[in-house]
Scaffold this motif. Structure first.
Motif, short mmCIF file in Angstrom:
data_model
loop_
_atom_site.label_atom_id
_atom_site.label_comp_id
_atom_site.label_asym_id
_atom_site.label_seq_id
_atom_site.Cartn_x
_atom_site.Cartn_y
_atom_site.Cartn_z
N LEU A 1 -31.09 -66.12 66.02
CA LEU A 1 -31.34 -67.64 66.51
C LEU A 1 -32.89 -66.62 67.12
CD1 LEU A 1 -28.37 -67.94 68.19
CD2 LEU A 1 -29.14 -69.53 66.12
N ARG A 2 -34.13 -67.94 67.46
CA ARG A 2 -34.91 -68.20 67.69
C ARG A 2 -35.34 -69.30 68.73
NH1 ARG A 2 -38.91 -67.93 62.81
NH2 ARG A 2 -40.46 -66.34 64.59
N TYR A 3 -35.80 -69.22 70.03
CA TYR A 3 -35.81 -70.14 71.17
C TYR A 3 -37.19 -69.87 71.60
CZ TYR A 3 -32.88 -72.88 74.38
OH TYR A 3 -32.12 -73.52 75.43
N MET A 4 -37.16 -70.79 72.22
CA MET A 4 -38.62 -70.86 72.30
C MET A 4 -39.01 -71.30 73.99
SD MET A 4 -42.00 -69.97 72.32
CE MET A 4 -42.15 -70.43 70.09
N HIS A 5 -39.35 -70.35 74.95
CA HIS A 5 -38.90 -70.56 76.52
C HIS A 5 -40.46 -70.91 76.58
CE1 HIS A 5 -34.60 -69.71 75.65
NE2 HIS A 5 -34.32 -69.87 76.63
N ARG B 1 -23.77 -68.73 68.58
CA ARG B 1 -24.32 -69.85 68.25
C ARG B 1 -23.82 -70.53 69.73
NH1 ARG B 1 -19.98 -69.76 64.58
NH2 ARG B 1 -18.21 -71.28 65.41
N LEU B 2 -22.69 -70.48 70.77
CA LEU B 2 -22.16 -71.98 71.18
C LEU B 2 -23.06 -70.96 73.14
CD1 LEU B 2 -18.20 -70.83 71.78
CD2 LEU B 2 -19.97 -73.16 70.65
N ILE B 3 -23.54 -69.99 72.91
CA ILE B 3 -24.24 -69.40 74.36
C ILE B 3 -25.66 -68.67 74.54
CG2 ILE B 3 -24.48 -67.65 75.98
CD1 ILE B 3 -20.96 -69.15 75.52
N ASN B 4 -26.05 -68.77 72.76
CA ASN B 4 -27.84 -68.69 72.71
C ASN B 4 -28.76 -68.92 71.93
OD1 ASN B 4 -27.02 -65.89 74.30
ND2 ASN B 4 -26.37 -64.36 72.16
N ALA B 5 -28.07 -70.13 71.58
CA ALA B 5 -28.78 -70.84 70.73
C ALA B 5 -29.49 -72.30 71.33
CB ALA B 5 -27.78 -71.46 69.64
N PRO B 6 -30.80 -72.87 70.65
CA PRO B 6 -31.35 -73.46 70.78
C PRO B 6 -31.01 -74.63 71.13
CG PRO B 6 -32.82 -72.81 69.22
CD PRO B 6 -31.35 -71.74 69.17
N THR B 7 -29.60 -74.76 70.75
CA THR B 7 -28.54 -76.34 70.39
C THR B 7 -27.62 -75.58 71.49
OG1 THR B 7 -27.98 -74.65 68.54
CG2 THR B 7 -29.51 -77.04 67.58
N SER B 8 -28.01 -74.52 72.02
CA SER B 8 -26.07 -74.09 72.88
C SER B 8 -25.78 -75.08 74.36
CB SER B 8 -26.52 -73.01 73.51
OG SER B 8 -25.50 -72.56 74.15
N ILE B 9 -25.06 -75.57 74.83
CA ILE B 9 -24.89 -76.44 76.45
C ILE B 9 -25.15 -75.22 77.49
CG2 ILE B 9 -23.58 -78.35 74.72
CD1 ILE B 9 -21.10 -76.79 76.14
N VAL B 10 -25.04 -73.94 76.82
CA VAL B 10 -25.25 -73.30 78.26
C VAL B 10 -26.64 -72.51 77.98
CG1 VAL B 10 -24.22 -70.17 78.36
CG2 VAL B 10 -22.51 -71.43 77.45
N LEU C 1 -40.63 -65.76 73.26
CA LEU C 1 -39.37 -66.60 72.21
C LEU C 1 -38.45 -65.11 72.55
CD1 LEU C 1 -38.74 -67.17 69.74
CD2 LEU C 1 -40.23 -65.86 68.47
N VAL C 2 -36.95 -66.06 72.35
CA VAL C 2 -36.22 -65.13 72.71
C VAL C 2 -35.34 -65.28 70.90
CG1 VAL C 2 -33.68 -64.93 73.53
CG2 VAL C 2 -35.47 -66.06 75.03
N GLU C 3 -34.84 -64.06 70.12
CA GLU C 3 -34.19 -63.81 69.24
C GLU C 3 -33.00 -63.50 69.72
OE1 GLU C 3 -38.00 -62.54 66.07
OE2 GLU C 3 -36.38 -61.19 66.61
N PHE D 1 -36.14 -60.33 74.08
CA PHE D 1 -37.99 -61.09 74.65
C PHE D 1 -38.83 -61.05 74.40
CE2 PHE D 1 -33.18 -60.40 76.97
CZ PHE D 1 -32.92 -61.51 77.18
N LYS D 2 -39.26 -62.14 73.51
CA LYS D 2 -41.25 -61.79 72.60
C LYS D 2 -41.44 -62.39 74.20
CE LYS D 2 -40.34 -60.22 68.55
NZ LYS D 2 -39.74 -60.25 66.75
N PRO D 3 -42.39 -61.53 74.85
CA PRO D 3 -43.46 -62.00 75.43
C PRO D 3 -44.43 -62.69 74.65
CG PRO D 3 -43.74 -60.06 75.57
CD PRO D 3 -42.64 -60.14 74.70
N LEU D 4 -44.59 -64.34 74.77
CA LEU D 4 -46.40 -64.15 73.54
C LEU D 4 -47.14 -64.88 75.03
CD1 LEU D 4 -44.26 -66.81 71.22
CD2 LEU D 4 -44.48 -64.84 71.41
#
Lengths: 444, 159
Positions: free
Chosen positions: A195-199, A364-373, A340-342, A331-334
């Motif tokens: 999963l790739r989640y942009m913060h 998918r429940l905890i780490n996804a860009p679609t995660s409610i957590v 970017l979190v993989e 946790f990839k620093p940009l």
């Protein structure tokens, strides 16, 4: 004044129990982190199972450096800078692939062996009268010389000299060991893409949150609390507890639960939550996995492995591993305000599919860009990234349970809701922001 | 119940409108008891359970999402997100009344917005529908993003 003019001035930004906002919001501090901290420390690159065959590669970044991890013709793993020695073109752009015996540049067809050495340059006589032998180009793809493959986990350190792998990680490797030992065959395999989640926040906020046991009952009340409520309503109909409920509901555990979980810190910024038990302790086994483990390891050893339910282990600076659920987050620093979190998952080789099913579900429940957590975690980081621009108070506070004299022993234990691991990270930050690379600066 | 292509197309369009208008309770009723919403992580993914997806959710999780959206302490929904679906005319791929199996394919653009951010997603949705109690219901809604494997910002509502 820029911190770049006087790099050692950043050391005054971190005290024993506070950190100045500039370590989160200043671009020049971020640049110094890339030039020093991320070159002086051992950074996770990837897992050997991602490149099982000769010629297989995985392309990624170590801090801001494009690199690739490749299985050479003699089966050894090499980490190479991902650029053509000629004019800089990246040699591969796929995340995963197989290059055969050579890398071939798509621009002028220079070719390299999979250990990076230069194999061929078309119409080579064009270089006969030039001092080609003295050039960087003639040396082929630059390899990262400090690579360590620890039980198939590949780490690299860009800077020569400085701390050795074993000294850097010390006993913290026991968390990786536990994750691997949970396979009846003692082997892990990466499954699928991450999963790739942009913060829009600094990378350190994410790393700090991994051992922040003082936030779940607040931030995740909205998600885990709701699942709990709906499940309790449904439960009256007599259903068995679904896997999703097992994964998500423990996030609402009380302060005292997290306090009792405990935190352990090691030297050089590593540490973990869940010394005594964790939110991962109560997963049901309906698949015969425990029996399989007892058969593989003997009863006593199997119980020892399975009773170790560490929650999050931070490998400083930017890796987190969860042994009991076989996930890994990088946790990839940009930029100062971009991370970017993989989130990767592993199969316990030889274990029943049910465990992989739970691992994938957890991811998918905890780490996804679609995660409610994840949504509410991201919200608090990004609010902090903006809030830190207030000039009246320029400090982040990390004083919870601080009694002085920390970081002396190789390993220390604390009550679970302490901010000791964050202080531990900042001690390591100071140590590696200036050690070996001060003189040479960024290597050519 | 004799369903025409127009009935199926209309169902998909009305579903998207419910989501845009955030009529979530009504939307949840469109799913069968064992219905799933699936958003794969990989292009052309065939495995639901043994590899990571962006979403693979049953009614328990979908209900939790809906209830969470209106929670007083759902900080990432203060302020709330808004969304908009732009659908290409759906194509009916299957009408199989004897086996109670109906399939619809719909390319879309979807915008989700909150605060000053606005994210555009594009892709294809596939509805597997059945008739239950004289009504069409969703057995599986699969949403494939064009860039499923790219880094994403929060996706908080439903595509």
């Amino acid at each position: 004044m820029s911190y770049l003019d006087n790099p050692s001035s950043v050391l005054s930004l971190v005290t024993d129990d506070e950190a100045h906002r500039d370590v989160y919001i200043a671009e020049d501090v971020f640049e110094l982190e890339m030039n020093h901290l991320f070159r002086n420390t051992w950074i996770y690159v990837g897992h050997a199972s991602q490149i099982p065959n000769k010629g297989d590669y995985y392309s990624t970044k170590i801090s801001d450096q494009p690199v690739l991890m490749v299985r050479h013709t003699d089966e050894t793993i090499h980490v190479l800078y991902n650029r053509c020695a000629h004019r800089g073109t990246k040699l591969v752009t796929d995340i995963h692939g197989n290059t055969g015996k050579t890398f071939r540049c798509p621009y002028h067809a220079w070719t390299y062996r999979t250990d990076g050495t230069l194999l061929g340059v078309p119409v080579r006589d064009g270089y006969e009268d030039v001092s080609f032998g003295n050039s960087c180009a003639s040396k082929g793809m630059t390899s990262v010389s400090n690579v360590c493959v620890y039980r198939e986990f590949v780490f690299a350190k860009l800077q020569d000299g400085g701390i050795e792998f074993e000294e850097f990680f010390g006993d913290s490797l026991s968390s990786i060991d536990n994750m691997i030992d949970r396979s009846p065959e003692g082997r892990l395999e990466v499954v699928g893409n991450p999963l790739r989640y942009m913060h829009h926040c600094n990378w350190k906020m994410l790393v700090e949150n991994q051992t922040d046991s003082f936030h779940p009952m607040v931030v995740h009340e909205s998600s885990a609390g709701v699942v709990k409520e709906i499940w309790e309503d449904m439960k009256q109909h007599g259903n068995a507890t679904p896997m999703a409920v097992e994964c998500i509901v423990p996030f609402t555990s009380s302060y005292s639960f997290y306090e009792k979980m405990g935190i352990r810190t090691w030297q050089n910024g590593h540490g973990h939550t869940g010394v005594h038990f964790s939110i991962h302790s109560d997963y049901a086994d309906t698949s015969g996995y425990v029996d399989q483990m007892k058969e593989a390891y003997g009863k006593e050893r199997a119980e020892e492995i399975l009773n170790e339910n560490r929650h999050n282990t931070v490998y400083f600076p930017n890796l987190m591993v969860k042994g009991p659920i076989q996930t890994l987050r990088l946790f990839k620093p940009l930029a100062a305000d971009r991370t970017l979190v993989e989130s990767w998952i592993f199969r316990l080789v030889g274990a029943p599919d049910m465990l992989l099913e739970r691992t994938a579900m957890y991811n998918r429940l905890i780490n996804a860009p679609t995660s409610i957590v994840g949504h509410d975690d991201t919200e608090v980081y990004e609010r902090a990234q903006e809030g830190l621009h207030c000039t009246n108070n320029q400090w982040m506070n990390f004083q919870r349970h601080y009694f002085g004299e920390e970081g002396v022993a190789p390993m220390e234990e604390f009550p679970g809701t302490t901010e000791a691991q964050m202080r531990n990270q900042f001690r390591a930050w100071k140590k590696f922001m200036h050690s070996v690379s001060d003189q040479s600066g960024v290597q050519a | 119940m004799n369903l025409t292509e127009i009935d199926l197309v209309d169902f998909v369009i009305r579903e998207a409108r419910m989501l845009d208008e955030q009529q979530y309770e009504e939307w949840l009723e469109l799913f069968t008891e064992d219905g799933f919403y699936w958003m794969p992580l990989e292009f052309g993914q065939t495995e639901e359970k043994l590899t990571t997806s962006l979403m693979y959710e049953d009614l328990l999780l979908l209900k939790s999402r809906v209830q969470r959206l209106s929670g007083k302490r759902t900080y990432s929904q203060l302020p709330k997100s808004r969304c908009q679906h732009l659908l290409q005319t759906p194509t009916v791929d299957k009408i199989d009344a004897p086996n109670n199996d109906y399939r619809v394919f719909t390319p879309f653009h979807y915008v989700e917005s909150r605060n000053d951010e606005k994210e555009l997603y594009a892709g294809w949705m596939k509805h597997s529908l059945i008739v239950e109690d004289e009504r069409l219901k969703i057995k599986l809604k699969r949403v494939d993003l064009v860039n499923c494997d790219s880094p994403h910002r929060n996706i908080q509502l439903f595509i």
